[in-house]
Design a protein around this motif. Sequence first.
Motif: not given
Length: 152
Positions: A2-3, A8-9, A39-41, A109-110
Amino acid sequence: MAASSSSSEKQVVLIGIDDSEQSTYALNWALDHFFPSPIFKLVLIHSRPTATSAVGFAGPDSDLRKIAARVLETAKQLCFNKSVNDVTAEVVEGDPRNVLCDAVDKYRAAILVVGSHGYGAIKRAVLGSVSDYCAHHAHCTVMIVKKPKIKH
């Protein structure tokens, strides 16, 4: 297998916004380069001065609230115009340097995107560069977006 939930976030791109054209340019740049994206929020943070630190500078607290509301509304409209509808926007009272670094930690944050005001050495020494401070203190990648100078 499972991932894991972390894979997945969506990664958070946090953008510091104010009422300057450099901020608007940086927001547009980020929207054009990162969004819409699976892939980004997007998180927008506007730091507004406390009423006590701004007395005589921007007027009473209600003026600061109106400016903050206008900044957020303008930024959300830019996002909407570029089909980016999943946006978290927040106004936080305090020094923008601390507000943005704290928001990076809060939202995990990335990347943090900030505009460069292009102050000269003296103004930067007096006011302190938000982008420079964040580049050294934020716990993520910091992208400083500069508005190109127009050549005559």
